[in-house]
Design a protein around this motif. Structure first.
Motif, PDB file in Angstrom:
ATOM      1  N   ARG A 171       0.966  -1.114   0.232  1.00  0.00           N
ATOM      2  CA  ARG A 171       0.158   0.082  -0.307  1.00  0.00           C
ATOM      3  C   ARG A 171       1.030   0.808  -0.015  1.00  0.00           C
ATOM      4  N   TYR A 172       1.993   1.664   0.212  1.00  0.00           N
ATOM      5  CA  TYR A 172       2.563   2.536   0.979  1.00  0.00           C
ATOM      6  C   TYR A 172       3.852   2.671   0.431  1.00  0.00           C
ATOM      7  N   THR A 173       4.728   1.506  -0.654  1.00  0.00           N
ATOM      8  CA  THR A 173       6.002   1.464  -1.239  1.00  0.00           C
ATOM      9  C   THR A 173       5.000   1.140  -2.483  1.00  0.00           C
ATOM     10  N   ASP A 174       4.345   1.044  -2.910  1.00  0.00           N
ATOM     11  CA  ASP A 174       4.100   1.352  -4.231  1.00  0.00           C
ATOM     12  C   ASP A 174       2.616   1.385  -4.645  1.00  0.00           C
ATOM     13  N   ASN A 175       1.709   1.926  -3.581  1.00  0.00           N
ATOM     14  CA  ASN A 175       0.103   2.612  -3.309  1.00  0.00           C
ATOM     15  C   ASN A 175      -1.023   2.001  -4.310  1.00  0.00           C
ATOM     16  N   TRP A 176      -0.265   0.503  -4.127  1.00  0.00           N
ATOM     17  CA  TRP A 176      -1.454  -0.955  -4.506  1.00  0.00           C
ATOM     18  C   TRP A 176      -2.718  -0.190  -4.155  1.00  0.00           C
ATOM     19  N   ASN A 177      -3.582  -1.773  -3.786  1.00  0.00           N
ATOM     20  CA  ASN A 177      -4.998  -1.733  -3.747  1.00  0.00           C
ATOM     21  C   ASN A 177      -4.632  -2.571  -2.270  1.00  0.00           C
ATOM     22  N   VAL A 178      -4.969  -2.650  -1.334  1.00  0.00           N
ATOM     23  CA  VAL A 178      -4.113  -4.151  -0.831  1.00  0.00           C
ATOM     24  C   VAL A 178      -5.649  -3.749   0.657  1.00  0.00           C
ATOM     25  N   ILE A 179      -6.288  -5.099   0.557  1.00  0.00           N
ATOM     26  CA  ILE A 179      -7.460  -4.882   1.689  1.00  0.00           C
ATOM     27  C   ILE A 179      -6.679  -6.289   2.742  1.00  0.00           C
ATOM     28  N   ASP A 180      -7.438  -5.982   3.708  1.00  0.00           N
ATOM     29  CA  ASP A 180      -6.474  -7.058   4.849  1.00  0.00           C
ATOM     30  C   ASP A 180      -7.364  -7.368   5.296  1.00  0.00           C
ATOM     31  N   LEU A 181      -7.381  -9.116   4.862  1.00  0.00           N
ATOM     32  CA  LEU A 181      -8.409  -9.646   6.056  1.00  0.00           C
ATOM     33  C   LEU A 181      -7.673 -10.763   7.218  1.00  0.00           C
ATOM     34  N   HIS A 182      -6.519 -10.840   7.064  1.00  0.00           N
ATOM     35  CA  HIS A 182      -5.602 -11.671   7.725  1.00  0.00           C
ATOM     36  C   HIS A 182      -5.904 -10.913   9.508  1.00  0.00           C
ATOM     37  N   TRP A 183      -5.605 -10.320   9.523  1.00  0.00           N
ATOM     38  CA  TRP A 183      -5.583  -9.134  10.791  1.00  0.00           C
ATOM     39  C   TRP A 183      -6.831  -9.391  11.676  1.00  0.00           C
ATOM     40  N   PRO A 184      -8.220  -8.875  10.729  1.00  0.00           N
ATOM     41  CA  PRO A 184      -9.090  -8.747  11.557  1.00  0.00           C
ATOM     42  C   PRO A 184      -9.319 -10.269  12.082  1.00  0.00           C
ATOM     43  N   MET A 185      -8.920 -11.239  11.140  1.00  0.00           N
ATOM     44  CA  MET A 185      -9.456 -12.775  11.255  1.00  0.00           C
ATOM     45  C   MET A 185      -8.633 -12.996  12.386  1.00  0.00           C
ATOM     46  N   ARG A 186      -7.312 -13.356  12.802  1.00  0.00           N
ATOM     47  CA  ARG A 186      -6.350 -13.213  13.627  1.00  0.00           C
ATOM     48  C   ARG A 186      -7.561 -12.967  14.986  1.00  0.00           C
ATOM     49  N   LYS A 187      -6.890 -11.026  15.389  1.00  0.00           N
ATOM     50  CA  LYS A 187      -8.142 -10.652  16.226  1.00  0.00           C
ATOM     51  C   LYS A 187      -9.564 -11.195  16.592  1.00  0.00           C
ATOM     52  N   GLU A 188     -10.286 -11.879  15.909  1.00  0.00           N
ATOM     53  CA  GLU A 188     -11.567 -12.074  16.454  1.00  0.00           C
ATOM     54  C   GLU A 188     -11.289 -13.788  16.512  1.00  0.00           C
ATOM     55  N   LEU A 189     -10.710 -14.491  15.776  1.00  0.00           N
ATOM     56  CA  LEU A 189      -9.566 -15.622  16.596  1.00  0.00           C
ATOM     57  C   LEU A 189     -10.069 -15.236  17.511  1.00  0.00           C
ATOM     58  N   GLU A 190      -8.705 -14.735  18.250  1.00  0.00           N
ATOM     59  CA  GLU A 190      -7.821 -14.470  19.671  1.00  0.00           C
ATOM     60  C   GLU A 190      -8.948 -14.169  20.447  1.00  0.00           C
ATOM     61  N   SER A 191     -10.235 -13.357  20.405  1.00  0.00           N
ATOM     62  CA  SER A 191     -11.040 -12.304  21.138  1.00  0.00           C
ATOM     63  C   SER A 191     -12.237 -13.469  21.400  1.00  0.00           C
ATOM     64  N   GLN A 192     -12.742 -14.475  20.467  1.00  0.00           N
ATOM     65  CA  GLN A 192     -13.239 -15.396  20.764  1.00  0.00           C
ATOM     66  C   GLN A 192     -12.958 -16.294  21.585  1.00  0.00           C
ATOM     67  N   ARG A 193     -12.216 -16.641  21.565  1.00  0.00           N
ATOM     68  CA  ARG A 193     -11.452 -17.948  22.693  1.00  0.00           C
ATOM     69  C   ARG A 193     -10.818 -17.136  23.214  1.00  0.00           C
ATOM     70  N   LEU A 194     -10.864 -15.663  23.714  1.00  0.00           N
ATOM     71  CA  LEU A 194     -11.135 -14.976  25.389  1.00  0.00           C
ATOM     72  C   LEU A 194     -12.767 -16.204  26.105  1.00  0.00           C
ATOM     73  N   ILE A 195     -13.940 -16.057  25.083  1.00  0.00           N
ATOM     74  CA  ILE A 195     -15.485 -16.617  25.919  1.00  0.00           C
ATOM     75  C   ILE A 195     -15.335 -18.121  25.563  1.00  0.00           C
ATOM     76  N   ASN A 196     -15.301 -18.062  24.424  1.00  0.00           N
ATOM     77  CA  ASN A 196     -14.657 -20.377  23.804  1.00  0.00           C
ATOM     78  C   ASN A 196     -13.393 -20.447  23.794  1.00  0.00           C
ATOM     79  N   THR A 197     -12.612 -21.417  24.779  1.00  0.00           N
ATOM     80  CA  THR A 197     -11.749 -22.131  24.011  1.00  0.00           C
ATOM     81  C   THR A 197     -11.795 -22.862  22.915  1.00  0.00           C
TER      82      THR A 197
END
Length: 299
Positions: A171-197
């Protein structure tokens, strides 16, 4: 009801699908071939922009890489991983996209610990893909790979962290259009496992379940500057303002099952054990009938 823990995340890059965009092609591996996230995206657009004639084409191919790499004994030795290099020119010439969404990375490290040479092959493949799509006259949006559940292997989860960070950096080095799914999915997984392992987004650690695909779709829509306030309360509220929501989603699913195999068969590929699709002309006629049925539910 599952609350989305990443809903308030600030998206650092947004862009619109302009009015000149009509035909949108999704490239990727088996996660894209599954295609549920594409179905959710299409259902959103056809309900919110019923007068626009968007065409969503899923040509994801299971097992495929953009790196050209394959394990020595992939599929118990039955066949090597298909390589996007073999078919991309046909995809572009036959589908004639205005915009391409590309989601690679999951298979490209071939499920081994990080290796600089494999990483270089992934980067070279992504650069080649970007050049070829731009050369064809289409726009391209790169999507980071979904997460690999570290319970299935921390080393490979780390590989996809690194691949995703590199893509985001474009995004920053070449001005590409990049959508990040990886880190939001990781955050969701980690958050949900605090509730349900026992919570999972992918039973096998790779292929997202329907909720995982919903997260993917919502993040793509947010990055496209679409505002999904009700989606923050979970899938139950996605498109809940439409009384025929379930029927709309079912028809969109029926259309995608029909068309993805028709397109893959028409384009051609070297991946065995795939469903042979209908002749494209016949599939397009059936698609038109499904579109008319969807329109009746929306009007």
């Amino acid at each position: 009801m599952v609350m989305l823990s990443w809903y308030d995340t600030c998206h650092s890059q947004t862009f619109k699908i302009n009015n000149d965009i009509k035909r949108i092609v999704f490239l990727g591996n088996s996660i894209t071939y599954q295609g549920k996230y594409i179905e959710y995206i299409e259902a959103y657009f056809i309900t919110h922009y019923p007068d626009k004639q968007f065409e969503f084409i899923n040509v994801g191919l299971p097992s495929e890489t953009v790196s050209g790499l394959s394990e020595p004994n992939h599929a118990q030795g039955a066949f090597p991983r298909p390589d996007l290099h073999e078919r991309l020119h046909r995809v572009l010439s036959k589908t004639k996209p205005d915009m391409v969404f590309s989601c690679y990375g999951m298979n490209d490290g071939i499920y081994l610990p990080f290796d600089e040479l494999r990483f270089q092959k992934f980067k070279e493949g992504i650069h080649w893909l970007h050049r070829e799509v731009i050369k064809s006259g289409s726009k391209i949006v790169h999507i980071t790979p979904p997460i690999f559940d570290e319970r299935k292997g921390k080393a490979y989860a780390n590989v996809l962290d690194l691949y995703s960070d590199w893509l985001i950096s474009k995004r920053y080095t070449d001005n590409w259009n990049v959508i990040d799914l990886h880190w939001p999915m990781r955050k969701e997984l980690e958050s949900q496992r605090l509730i349900n392992t026992d919570f999972v987004l992918a039973q096998d650690g790779i292929h997202p379940n329907n909720y995982g695909h919903f997260i993917m779709a919502c993040n793509i829509l947010w990055e496209l500057d679409e505002h999904l306030s009700s989606a923050s309360y979970g899938f139950e509220n996605f498109l809940s303002e439409y009384s025929n929501r379930d029927n709309i989603l079912n028809l969109v699913h029926k259309k995608h099952v029909l068309m993805k195999d028709a397109w893959l068969t028409d384009i051609g590929h070297k991946r065995p054990r795939m469903t042979i699709g209908l002749p494209l002309n016949e599939a397009l006629k059936q698609k038109d009938s499904i579109n008319k049925a969807i329109k009746l539910l929306i009007d």
